[in-house]
Design a protein around this motif. Structure first.
Motif, PDB file in Angstrom:
ATOM      1  N   UNK A  42       0.831  -1.197   0.000  1.00 39.81           N
ATOM      2  CA  UNK A  42       0.000   0.000   0.000  1.00 39.81           C
ATOM      3  C   UNK A  42       0.863   1.243   0.000  1.00 39.81           C
ATOM      4  N   UNK A  43       0.237   2.386  -0.264  1.00 35.59           N
ATOM      5  CA  UNK A  43       0.977   3.639  -0.276  1.00 35.59           C
ATOM      6  C   UNK A  43       1.316   4.068   1.150  1.00 35.59           C
ATOM      7  N   UNK A  44       2.134   5.098   1.251  1.00 29.07           N
ATOM      8  CA  UNK A  44       2.467   5.628   2.582  1.00 29.07           C
ATOM      9  C   UNK A  44       1.192   6.073   3.289  1.00 29.07           C
ATOM     10  N   UNK A  45       1.110   5.782   4.554  1.00 30.52           N
ATOM     11  CA  UNK A  45      -0.021   6.264   5.343  1.00 30.52           C
ATOM     12  C   UNK A  45      -1.277   5.424   5.216  1.00 30.52           C
ATOM     13  N   UNK A  46      -1.154   4.202   4.654  1.00 34.39           N
ATOM     14  CA  UNK A  46      -2.363   3.405   4.474  1.00 34.39           C
ATOM     15  C   UNK A  46      -2.611   2.482   5.668  1.00 34.39           C
ATOM     16  N   UNK A  47      -1.720   2.511   6.663  1.00 31.19           N
ATOM     17  CA  UNK A  47      -1.962   1.707   7.852  1.00 31.19           C
ATOM     18  C   UNK A  47      -1.133   0.440   7.929  1.00 31.19           C
ATOM     19  N   UNK A 231      -5.529  -0.013   1.619  1.00 30.77           N
ATOM     20  CA  UNK A 231      -5.768   1.360   1.181  1.00 30.77           C
ATOM     21  C   UNK A 231      -6.536   2.086   2.281  1.00 30.77           C
ATOM     22  N   UNK A 232      -6.004   3.185   2.740  1.00 36.42           N
ATOM     23  CA  UNK A 232      -6.634   4.017   3.767  1.00 36.42           C
ATOM     24  C   UNK A 232      -7.135   3.196   4.960  1.00 36.42           C
ATOM     25  N   UNK A 277      -3.854   9.775  -1.392  1.00 34.38           N
ATOM     26  CA  UNK A 277      -4.477   8.912  -0.395  1.00 34.38           C
ATOM     27  C   UNK A 277      -5.199   9.804   0.619  1.00 34.38           C
ATOM     28  N   UNK A 278      -6.475   9.521   0.887  1.00 31.04           N
ATOM     29  CA  UNK A 278      -7.161  10.345   1.877  1.00 31.04           C
ATOM     30  C   UNK A 278      -6.589  10.073   3.259  1.00 31.04           C
ATOM     31  N   UNK A 288     -13.723   3.923   0.287  1.00 31.29           N
ATOM     32  CA  UNK A 288     -12.636   4.869   0.522  1.00 31.29           C
ATOM     33  C   UNK A 288     -11.907   5.238  -0.760  1.00 31.29           C
ATOM     34  N   UNK A 289     -11.973   4.366  -1.750  1.00 29.52           N
ATOM     35  CA  UNK A 289     -11.227   4.631  -2.981  1.00 29.52           C
ATOM     36  C   UNK A 289     -12.069   5.369  -4.023  1.00 29.52           C
ATOM     37  N   UNK A 290     -13.378   5.435  -3.793  1.00 27.90           N
ATOM     38  CA  UNK A 290     -14.300   5.986  -4.787  1.00 27.90           C
ATOM     39  C   UNK A 290     -13.860   7.324  -5.389  1.00 27.90           C
ATOM     40  N   UNK A 291     -13.390   8.301  -4.589  1.00 26.60           N
ATOM     41  CA  UNK A 291     -13.043   9.596  -5.176  1.00 26.60           C
ATOM     42  C   UNK A 291     -11.938   9.517  -6.231  1.00 26.60           C
TER      43      UNK A 291
END
Lengths: 324, 333
Positions: A42-47, A231-232, A277-278, A288-291
């Motif tokens: 996952x990206x940075x900050x995704x947990x 993700x998020x 990433x939100x 969470x990925x919708x936007x």
């Protein structure tokens, strides 16, 4: 189901801040079996890191707290374990290596003493025996001049050497599970390769299960048996490595794989998923990925989809597959 | 390391010369005539003038300075105007008294202050943390003379547990050997007297040690908080190490450099700045020695006293610098 070595079920870890409660990890479930390598991508900050710290019981508290779910290790729930019980498990049965080899070793304690300490915490070996074991382990991770190394301090070592020391420290008690949190991110590419090979080798020699946390899909392809995509704070897809690369289901996974540059095709512009990433807890309703999703439709903005099985062992959290 | 030590010692020479000039000039800038002070208001003009001549006060100021420096190089700190005895011989008993008091104050301050700081950082935001930090704040703000008087009132007058003034029992004085009475009584094997000495040290030791204690507690806390958040502490925890060992071994050794710096500075201040405590507790230390010299315009004594304290201050800071290397292997000289 309970036969897995480590089984995280519906884990929820929150951070309580002045601006409210932030769910850094929400409803995360995964498992590993002995000898297996599981990737968490996952990206940075995704947990990802919070997930691993939750397993170790090392979430900085306050403000962090495990608020739900179970972490079953050998049938015991680690979320219920006391600090004393966790101390017996940490380093002994579940070990961890970190992203930053430059700062993860204590700068004022000799390398040898830091390794010996690990042995002596969990066994009643004499200092001499522990020292021999430490030197053995340093040799095993491919370091030379071990004698000299034992009495050196971390600042006298290069980044690659320090990460090898970290690996030696993690494997020294022959843990059943190793959590590696971006172990190669801070290293040169050539050193990365060596470190990964080393982990792979120790994995097959010692039959240690590895949870490899990374944002690098190349590393995943090389190392892992199964992959969890986060993700998020949520798992959006879980599959074997083959399935992920051949047939990614979730639009986010697809995007991730697409953003890896392909050497065979020269493109003018590299692909990237639009948007950022939100922040955890920023998206209140819907997926969470919708936007950021190219395939999003009406339902996506209203309700969060559940993780559901598709073909084989593959699981995906997306409305596109929900009705099937 | 040895080369560094010598280089630092060499660098002390200009510092000390500068200091001696400064002290020399400042004292002479203070209004008041020592000859007049010694002889009193009713002395005749002629008598005062004769004494000025005798003391060399009529010479140009640079001559006065050079004759002073000439003495210093040969280890002669000058002669007291008031007592006419050589200062080099006079000063040690006073200095010893101060060293003994400062040592006790420092031990109290380090043991309690550093530990309070460690525990405050370990249990950050706990009741212990808040209480300790409030006490530390009060400790820093409390004037020494007030604390000293309160101690005397409570422990001597009301409770009668401890003597309120002096270093020894007036009726049963100690035979000095080194003038550091804790050592002297032990050498003489006189345990009863040793207890008397400790009892006398207790109240002034606490009065003098309170401010440094509070400073150490706050410094240790902030230094430890920073270290406890670092990656290697997480590594130690991931190894399964006990918090106690992590805090006192892994963290403290890293946090100790800034603590050591303030300990060094405070030690210097304790030796030089004990005048208030020494006055309240009638402690015959160097602070009182200088204070009395100032009252009598006893120039040579003031000069010598300040120079001795300044030298000790500089030496302590040198020792601290050298100790850094012992705590942090990354520091090499």
């Amino acid at each position: 189901m309970n036969s897995h070595l480590l089984h995280v079920k519906e884990l929820q870890t929150q951070f309580i801040t002045d601006e409210g409660t932030v769910p850094a990890v929400d409803d995360v479930s995964f498992y590993v079996n002995p000898g297996e390598v599981l990737g968490i991508v996952g990206e940075s900050g995704c947990g990802k890191s919070v997930t691993s710290l939750s397993v170790m019981g090392l979430v900085p508290s306050p403000p962090g707290k495990i608020t739900g779910g179970e972490i079953l290790f050998d049938g015991k729930d680690l979320t219920e374990a006391s600090e004393k019980q966790m101390q017996k498990i940490r380093g002994n049965e579940i070990a961890m290596i970190f992203q930053e080899p430059m700062t993860s070793l204590n700068p004022v304690i000799k390398i040898g003493d830091q390794l010996i300490e690990g042995v002596r915490i969990h066994t009643d070996k004499s200092r001499k025996q522990a020292k021999e074991q430490a030197m053995d382990m340093l040799q095993k991770v491919g370091l030379s001049r071990v004698d000299e190394l034992m009495s050196q301090y971390p600042h006298q070592l290069s980044g690659g050497m320090r990460q090898r020391v970290m690996i030696a420290m993690a494997f020294i008690c022959e843990p059943k599970v190793l959590i590696a949190d971006e172990p190669t991110t801070a290293l040169d590419v050539t050193i990365q390769k060596q470190i990964l090979n080393l982990m792979k080798q120790l994995n097959s020699e010692m039959h240690t299960a590895i949870i490899l946390i990374t944002h690098d899909l190349g590393v995943v392809a090389e190392m892992c048996d199964r992959v969890v995509v986060m993700y998020a704070g949520k798992i959006v897809e879980e599959a074997t490595v083959k399935e992920i690369f051949n047939d990614p289901k979730h639009p986010y996974t697809k995007g991730l794989i697409q953003s890896v540059p392909d050497l065979r095709q020269r493109k003018d512009k590299l692909y990237s998923i639009p948007g950022n990433v939100p922040k955890p807890g920023q998206i209140k309703s819907g997926c969470v990925f919708a936007p950021r999703c190219a395939y999003a439709f009406e339902t996506c903005g209203q309700e969060m989809p559940k993780l559901c099985s598709t073909e084989g062992s593959q699981q995906v959290r997306c409305w596109l597959y929900h009705e099937k | 390391m040895l080369k560094y030590t010598f280089r630092r010692l060499g660098a002390l020479i200009p510092v000390l010369i500068g200091m001696s000039i400064l002290v020399f000039l400042i004292i002479r800038a203070i209004p008041g005539d020592p000859a007049q002070t010694i002889l009193g208001d009713k002395a005749s003009e002629q008598a005062v003038e004769n004494l000025r001549e005798q003391l060399g006060l009529n010479n140009p100021i640079y001559i006065q300075y050079f004759s002073y420096m000439k003495g210093l190089i040969t280890g002669d700190l000058g002669t007291s105007i008031r007592t006419s005895s050589p200062i080099s011989a006079d000063i040690w008993p006073y200095l010893a008294a101060t060293i003994e008091l400062a040592f006790v104050a420092l031990i109290i301050a380090v043991v309690i202050g550093v530990n309070a700081g460690i525990l405050s950082a370990w249990f950050q935001n706990s009741i212990f943390d808040y209480t300790a930090m409030i006490i530390a704040l009060i400790g820093i703000s409390m004037p020494v003379f007030w604390l000293g008087l309160m101690e005397q009132w409570a422990f001597s007058l009301e409770l009668g547990w401890l003597p309120s003034i002096g270093r020894e029992s007036v009726r049963d004085p100690i035979t000095p050997i080194t003038h550091i009475y804790m050592i002297d009584t032990l050498i003489q094997g006189d345990f009863d007297q040793f207890v008397v000495v400790i009892k006398h040290l207790f109240l002034p030791g606490i009065a003098l040690g309170t401010i440094p204690m509070a400073i150490f507690a706050r410094m240790t806390r902030s230094s430890m908080l920073e270290v406890l958040r670092s990656d290697y502490i997480r590594t130690a925890r991931a190894k399964g190490q006990k918090m106690f060992v992590i805090v006192y071994k892994h963290a403290l050794k890293n946090a100790f450099i800034p603590i050591l710096t303030v300990i060094g500075l405070q030690t210097g201040l304790l030796l030089g700045g004990a005048i208030l405590t020494e006055t309240i507790f009638s402690w015959p230390g160097i602070g009182r020695y200088i204070y009395e010299a100032i009252q009598y315009r006893d120039y040579p004594v003031i000069q010598a006293g300040i120079l001795v304290i300044a030298t000790i201050f500089v030496l302590i800071n040198l020792i601290v610098d050298l100790l850094y290397a012992a705590f942090d292997p990354r520091i090499k000289y």
